[in-house]
Motif scaffolding. Structure first.
Motif, PDB file in Angstrom:
ATOM      1  N   TYR A  18    -158.033-112.510  48.970  1.00 20.65           N
ATOM      2  CA  TYR A  18    -156.822-112.033  49.590  1.00 20.65           C
ATOM      3  C   TYR A  18    -157.300-111.062  50.595  1.00 20.65           C
ATOM      4  O   TYR A  18    -158.277-110.024  50.595  1.00 20.65           O
ATOM      5  CB  TYR A  18    -155.962-111.311  48.622  1.00 20.65           C
ATOM      6  CG  TYR A  18    -154.575-110.752  49.286  1.00 20.65           C
ATOM      7  CD1 TYR A  18    -153.751-111.680  50.126  1.00 20.65           C
ATOM      8  CD2 TYR A  18    -154.065-109.232  49.386  1.00 20.65           C
ATOM      9  CE1 TYR A  18    -152.517-111.224  50.578  1.00 20.65           C
ATOM     10  CE2 TYR A  18    -153.004-108.993  49.981  1.00 20.65           C
ATOM     11  CZ  TYR A  18    -152.090-109.957  50.544  1.00 20.65           C
ATOM     12  OH  TYR A  18    -151.009-109.547  50.977  1.00 20.65           O
ATOM     13  N   ASN A  46    -144.599-104.959  54.202  1.00 18.49           N
ATOM     14  CA  ASN A  46    -144.341-104.971  52.936  1.00 18.49           C
ATOM     15  C   ASN A  46    -143.154-105.833  52.375  1.00 18.49           C
ATOM     16  O   ASN A  46    -142.301-105.216  51.949  1.00 18.49           O
ATOM     17  CB  ASN A  46    -144.208-103.549  52.287  1.00 18.49           C
ATOM     18  CG  ASN A  46    -144.373-103.386  50.831  1.00 18.49           C
ATOM     19  OD1 ASN A  46    -144.801-104.223  50.064  1.00 18.49           O
ATOM     20  ND2 ASN A  46    -143.561-102.428  50.000  1.00 18.49           N
ATOM     21  N   HIS A  51    -143.943-113.656  53.556  1.00 17.85           N
ATOM     22  CA  HIS A  51    -144.999-112.773  54.042  1.00 17.85           C
ATOM     23  C   HIS A  51    -146.037-113.373  54.652  1.00 17.85           C
ATOM     24  O   HIS A  51    -146.656-114.195  53.979  1.00 17.85           O
ATOM     25  CB  HIS A  51    -145.303-111.791  52.767  1.00 17.85           C
ATOM     26  CG  HIS A  51    -146.312-110.617  52.969  1.00 17.85           C
ATOM     27  ND1 HIS A  51    -147.340-110.677  52.589  1.00 17.85           N
ATOM     28  CD2 HIS A  51    -145.839-109.907  53.731  1.00 17.85           C
ATOM     29  CE1 HIS A  51    -148.097-109.617  52.958  1.00 17.85           C
ATOM     30  NE2 HIS A  51    -147.139-108.677  53.800  1.00 17.85           N
ATOM     31  N   ARG A  69    -146.213-116.781  52.459  1.00 17.96           N
ATOM     32  CA  ARG A  69    -146.034-116.886  51.045  1.00 17.96           C
ATOM     33  C   ARG A  69    -144.778-116.068  50.764  1.00 17.96           C
ATOM     34  O   ARG A  69    -144.720-114.948  51.186  1.00 17.96           O
ATOM     35  CB  ARG A  69    -147.393-116.508  50.316  1.00 17.96           C
ATOM     36  CG  ARG A  69    -147.110-116.563  48.893  1.00 17.96           C
ATOM     37  CD  ARG A  69    -148.504-115.905  48.134  1.00 17.96           C
ATOM     38  NE  ARG A  69    -148.657-114.473  48.383  1.00 17.96           N
ATOM     39  CZ  ARG A  69    -148.164-113.538  47.832  1.00 17.96           C
ATOM     40  NH1 ARG A  69    -147.421-113.827  46.660  1.00 17.96           N
ATOM     41  NH2 ARG A  69    -148.360-112.484  48.379  1.00 17.96           N
ATOM     42  N   THR A  71    -143.249-113.526  48.385  1.00 19.06           N
ATOM     43  CA  THR A  71    -143.585-112.324  47.409  1.00 19.06           C
ATOM     44  C   THR A  71    -142.592-112.334  46.196  1.00 19.06           C
ATOM     45  O   THR A  71    -142.903-111.520  45.218  1.00 19.06           O
ATOM     46  CB  THR A  71    -143.598-110.844  48.272  1.00 19.06           C
ATOM     47  OG1 THR A  71    -142.289-110.756  48.631  1.00 19.06           O
ATOM     48  CG2 THR A  71    -144.703-111.148  49.228  1.00 19.06           C
ATOM     49  N   LEU A  72    -141.439-113.099  46.072  1.00 15.98           N
ATOM     50  CA  LEU A  72    -140.618-113.232  45.170  1.00 15.98           C
ATOM     51  C   LEU A  72    -141.306-114.224  44.359  1.00 15.98           C
ATOM     52  O   LEU A  72    -141.104-114.191  42.900  1.00 15.98           O
ATOM     53  CB  LEU A  72    -139.284-113.357  45.455  1.00 15.98           C
ATOM     54  CG  LEU A  72    -138.485-112.007  45.775  1.00 15.98           C
ATOM     55  CD1 LEU A  72    -136.929-112.439  46.009  1.00 15.98           C
ATOM     56  CD2 LEU A  72    -138.374-111.446  44.433  1.00 15.98           C
ATOM     57  N   HIS A  74    -144.032-116.558  44.913  1.00 18.88           N
ATOM     58  CA  HIS A  74    -145.210-117.503  45.428  1.00 18.88           C
ATOM     59  C   HIS A  74    -145.138-118.527  45.926  1.00 18.88           C
ATOM     60  O   HIS A  74    -146.318-119.330  46.081  1.00 18.88           O
ATOM     61  CB  HIS A  74    -146.266-117.262  44.127  1.00 18.88           C
ATOM     62  CG  HIS A  74    -146.210-115.883  43.299  1.00 18.88           C
ATOM     63  ND1 HIS A  74    -146.620-114.918  43.961  1.00 18.88           N
ATOM     64  CD2 HIS A  74    -146.048-115.663  42.050  1.00 18.88           C
ATOM     65  CE1 HIS A  74    -146.615-113.969  43.099  1.00 18.88           C
ATOM     66  NE2 HIS A  74    -146.424-114.149  41.909  1.00 18.88           N
TER      67      HIS A  74
ATOM     68  N   SER B 257    -146.456-103.102  47.940  1.00 10.96           N
ATOM     69  CA  SER B 257    -145.782-103.639  46.532  1.00 10.96           C
ATOM     70  C   SER B 257    -146.566-104.627  46.082  1.00 10.96           C
ATOM     71  O   SER B 257    -146.914-105.605  46.465  1.00 10.96           O
ATOM     72  CB  SER B 257    -144.602-104.000  46.628  1.00 10.96           C
ATOM     73  OG  SER B 257    -143.750-102.674  46.963  1.00 10.96           O
ATOM     74  N   ASN B 303    -149.760-108.723  47.713  1.00 10.31           N
ATOM     75  CA  ASN B 303    -148.327-108.386  47.685  1.00 10.31           C
ATOM     76  C   ASN B 303    -147.463-109.290  46.764  1.00 10.31           C
ATOM     77  O   ASN B 303    -147.365-110.446  47.027  1.00 10.31           O
ATOM     78  CB  ASN B 303    -148.077-108.423  49.018  1.00 10.31           C
ATOM     79  CG  ASN B 303    -148.352-107.281  50.058  1.00 10.31           C
ATOM     80  OD1 ASN B 303    -149.653-107.132  50.194  1.00 10.31           O
ATOM     81  ND2 ASN B 303    -147.512-106.773  50.958  1.00 10.31           N
ATOM     82  N   THR B 304    -146.616-108.619  46.008  1.00  8.88           N
ATOM     83  CA  THR B 304    -145.693-109.135  45.182  1.00  8.88           C
ATOM     84  C   THR B 304    -144.582-108.373  44.894  1.00  8.88           C
ATOM     85  O   THR B 304    -144.916-107.262  44.393  1.00  8.88           O
ATOM     86  CB  THR B 304    -146.210-110.120  44.076  1.00  8.88           C
ATOM     87  OG1 THR B 304    -145.306-110.600  43.344  1.00  8.88           O
ATOM     88  CG2 THR B 304    -147.109-109.112  43.157  1.00  8.88           C
ATOM     89  N   TYR B 305    -143.392-108.990  44.689  1.00  8.31           N
ATOM     90  CA  TYR B 305    -142.067-108.448  44.094  1.00  8.31           C
ATOM     91  C   TYR B 305    -141.887-109.149  42.730  1.00  8.31           C
ATOM     92  O   TYR B 305    -140.763-108.908  42.268  1.00  8.31           O
ATOM     93  CB  TYR B 305    -140.981-108.274  45.091  1.00  8.31           C
ATOM     94  CG  TYR B 305    -141.120-107.220  46.163  1.00  8.31           C
ATOM     95  CD1 TYR B 305    -140.780-105.832  45.932  1.00  8.31           C
ATOM     96  CD2 TYR B 305    -141.742-107.650  47.407  1.00  8.31           C
ATOM     97  CE1 TYR B 305    -140.852-104.990  47.100  1.00  8.31           C
ATOM     98  CE2 TYR B 305    -142.073-106.874  48.293  1.00  8.31           C
ATOM     99  CZ  TYR B 305    -141.296-105.470  48.335  1.00  8.31           C
ATOM    100  OH  TYR B 305    -141.521-104.697  49.255  1.00  8.31           O
ATOM    101  N   ALA B 306    -142.584-110.179  42.266  1.00  4.94           N
ATOM    102  CA  ALA B 306    -142.314-110.792  41.163  1.00  4.94           C
ATOM    103  C   ALA B 306    -142.531-110.309  40.046  1.00  4.94           C
ATOM    104  O   ALA B 306    -143.953-109.598  40.066  1.00  4.94           O
ATOM    105  CB  ALA B 306    -142.895-112.243  41.157  1.00  4.94           C
ATOM    106  N   ARG B 308    -143.777-110.763  37.259  1.00  2.00           N
ATOM    107  CA  ARG B 308    -144.770-111.437  36.177  1.00  2.00           C
ATOM    108  C   ARG B 308    -146.026-111.820  37.123  1.00  2.00           C
ATOM    109  O   ARG B 308    -146.115-111.566  38.379  1.00  2.00           O
ATOM    110  CB  ARG B 308    -144.143-112.717  35.978  1.00  2.00           C
ATOM    111  CG  ARG B 308    -143.731-113.408  37.142  1.00  2.00           C
ATOM    112  CD  ARG B 308    -143.342-115.036  36.665  1.00  2.00           C
ATOM    113  NE  ARG B 308    -142.780-115.693  37.788  1.00  2.00           N
ATOM    114  CZ  ARG B 308    -143.464-116.171  38.755  1.00  2.00           C
ATOM    115  NH1 ARG B 308    -144.664-116.327  38.553  1.00  2.00           N
ATOM    116  NH2 ARG B 308    -142.961-116.600  39.393  1.00  2.00           N
TER     117      ARG B 308
END
Ligand SMILES: Cc1cc2nc3c(=O)[nH]c(=O)nc-3n(C[C@H](O)[C@H](O)[C@H](O)COP(=O)(O)OP(=O)(O)OC[C@H]3O[C@@H](n4cnc5c(N)ncnc54)[C@H](O)[C@@H]3O)c2cc1C
Ligand SMILES: [Zn+2]
Lengths: 100, 419
Positions: A18, A46, A51, A69, A71-72, A74, B257, B303-306, B308
């Protein structure tokens, strides 16, 4: 997570590194505007959901890629070379066997 | 609401527990408060508690979109330490440690703070030098630290493979014996009950959807339970800081995040009674009071808000655990989960008035904010009540990034996925 590299096809995320947020533009290298450089260095969008970001196929062809992608979830909705047409200019490639 | 005591325990043990009352009320939102705190996690609740207790400000609401403690306060690996190198962090985290040491008594609520020690292993000689430097810096300001030899470590933690995986010999380590763990849910519940008893309204299932303004000034919040006006609005929403700030019109912050995963194994007999970290990689592990091994490692790295994670980090963390403790390699994993953290650009927190008039911000805890819960609330309450920071949080401003005053404990620069 699978990333579809334009050269290599779908590969596991462990082959990639990344490289962060692609929503910022690097200031002109000769710029001495401190506020502009600080913003570039520290501030991030962010985003929640789609994103734009850089990844390198470091364990494969080593190309630098730009992805969109979520971010919730993928889910990846687009992959392209970080710099358009990078590696596609035959003129910039050395001919096989040519010496320097 | 009853005090907990030996007598109340005994009385309720022999009855059908008719006197146990809910630990906090479920009030409806009032139209206006002196202070509205957004986020019913550890930091929001401790802020409310100290606003009431230390500053006498009780016309306060904590607004939580789900239930109290649903966020990172309820999903972290509960490790507490104050073994920092930089003076700004040392003073702040040591203040937190001192609050932890008296917290169960102060709250009349057993948070099960257990000072079982935190041992950082050195897997190279330069790492040992680095720990010696950090330990000396700590002792210099009165924080406890000891350097340990491999022989001392062997006696202290017999289950450890001193020649980790055959590749990473242990050259020594640094231990902070006052460090340890606490029961994370109890910390949230204890602060919630303490704040409620002093008159604070805890408003659950109340999501903030926007901000009210009087001219430039933030003057309250809009929520799924209606508008709530406030003289001061304080935001402490951990991984969702970016989203809340976007609602206020701030679209870029020195925060990303990311997800951090954690793991717990099936329960074992007593195996180790400390927190230990693996110096050659990134892993921290402890054994819970119920017997499960509780551990975690790196963040997933993007970056992720998931809430898991993905499998590569699971594999990475497991292999480090099995290298350190070969005896655990066949123990079964019970659960894994993830939490979203607001990774700041220098790895240090933000506790400040602003960034807008009428607003106060508590953010950037990365994956180390549980240990900060008491001092974070204490300093944030001070800042809100007096409109100026306490010396303990004076350096934790938002504009430090643009002023060249970053507090980069790890020396990794503006790369949040490395902090
Ligand atoms: C897996 C994992 C392991 C960790 N291990 C450690 C450790 O060992 N030691 C350590 O010191 N730290 C650790 N941490 C970090 C620590 O848990 C956090 O830094 C700290 O808990 C964050 O502060 P908080 O408790 O207030 O946040 P949270 O508990 O996340 O509270 C924020 C609250 O805000 C609420 N919220 C969000 N948006 C809204 C909205 N719009 N309206 C209303 N409410 C909203 C959320 O629902 C949430 O309840 C770990 C974190 C994770 C994820
Ligand atoms: Zn490729």
């Amino acid at each position: 997570m699978l990333i579809t590299c334009p050269y290599c096809g779908p590969r596991d995320v462990i082959e990639f590194t990344y490289q962060g947020d692609a929503n910022r533009a690097r200031p002109d290298l000769h710029s001495t505007d401190q506020a502009e450089w600080n913003a570039y260095t520290y501030d991030r969008v962010n985003t929640l959901a789609d994103h734009a970001e850089y990844w390198q196929h470091s364990g494969g062809c080593r190309a630098h890629l730009k992805l969109v992608r979520s971010t919730l979830t993928h889910a990846i909705s687009s992959v392209e070379f970080a710099r358009p047409h990078a590696g596609h200019k035959p003129s910039s490639r050395r001919k096989p066997g040519a010496s320097t | 609401m009853a005090e907990y005591s030996v007598f109340s325990l005994l009385r309720n043990a022999f009855s059908a527990t008719p006197d146990w009352k809910p630990a906090w009320r479920k009030p409806d939102p009032k139209p206006e408060y002196d202070v509205v705190i957004v986020g019913g996690g550890g930091h929001g609740l401790s802020t409310a508690y100290y606003l009431a207790k230390e500053h006498g400000i009780t016309n306060v609401a904590v607004v939580e979109r789900g239930w109290l403690g649903q966020g990172n306060i309820g999903r972290n690996t509960t490790m507490i330490r104050s073994n920092y190198l930089l003076p700004q962090n040392q003073h702040f985290y040591e203040h937190s440690m001192k609050l932890w040491e008296n917290l169960s008594h102060d709250l009349n609520y057993n948070v099960m703070f257990s000072q079982r020690g935190c041992l950082n292993l050195a897997n190279s000689t330069s790492q040992l030098d680095d720990f010696a430097r950090r330990g000396n810096a700590m002792r210099h300001v009165g924080i406890d630290a000891e350097l340990m030899t491999p022989q001392q470590i062997k006696a202290f933690l017999p289950a450890l493979d001193l020649n980790i995986g055959g590749r990473f010999p242990v050259y020594g380590g640094m231990i902070q014996r006052r460090a340890g763990t606490a029961r994370h849910d109890a910390v949230a519940w204890g602060y919630a009950r303490g704040a409620d008893r002093r008159g604070v309204d805890l408003l659950e299932n109340c999501e903030v959807t926007g901000f009210l303004r009087d001219g430039d000034r933030i003057a309250g919040v809009t929520t799924t339970r209606g508008e709530i006006r406030a003289k001061k609005v304080a935001v402490a929403v951990a991984g969702h800081t970016g989203q809340l700030m976007k609602m206020a019109g701030i679209d870029r912050l020195p925060i990303e995040s990311h997800v951090l995963q954690a793991f717990v194994s099936e329960g074992l007999k007593p195996f180790m009674d400390t927190v230990v970290t693996f110096g050659a990689g990134h892993l921290y592990v402890t054994q819970s009071d119920k017997g499960g091994m509780v551990f975690g490692g790196d963040i997933d790295g993007y970056n992720t808000y998931a809430q898991r994670g993905n499998l590569p980090i699971v594999e990475d963390v497991m292999s480090e655990l099995a290298a350190m403790f070969p005896g655990l390699s066949r123990v079964r994993l019970l659960r894994s989960w993830g939490g979203i953290m607001d990774m700041s650009m220098d790895g240090s927190p933000i506790i400040t008035a602003g960034p807008l008039p009428g607003m106060y911000l508590n953010a950037g805890w990365c994956y180390g904010g549980f240990k900060a819960t008491p001092a974070s609330g204490w300093c944030f309450a001070w800042t809100i009540a007096r409109d100026e920071p306490h010396p303990y949080n004076a350096a934790f401003t938002l504009d430090r990034f643009h002023r060249g005053l970053v507090i980069d404990e790890k020396g990794q620069g503006s790369t949040p996925r490395l902090h």
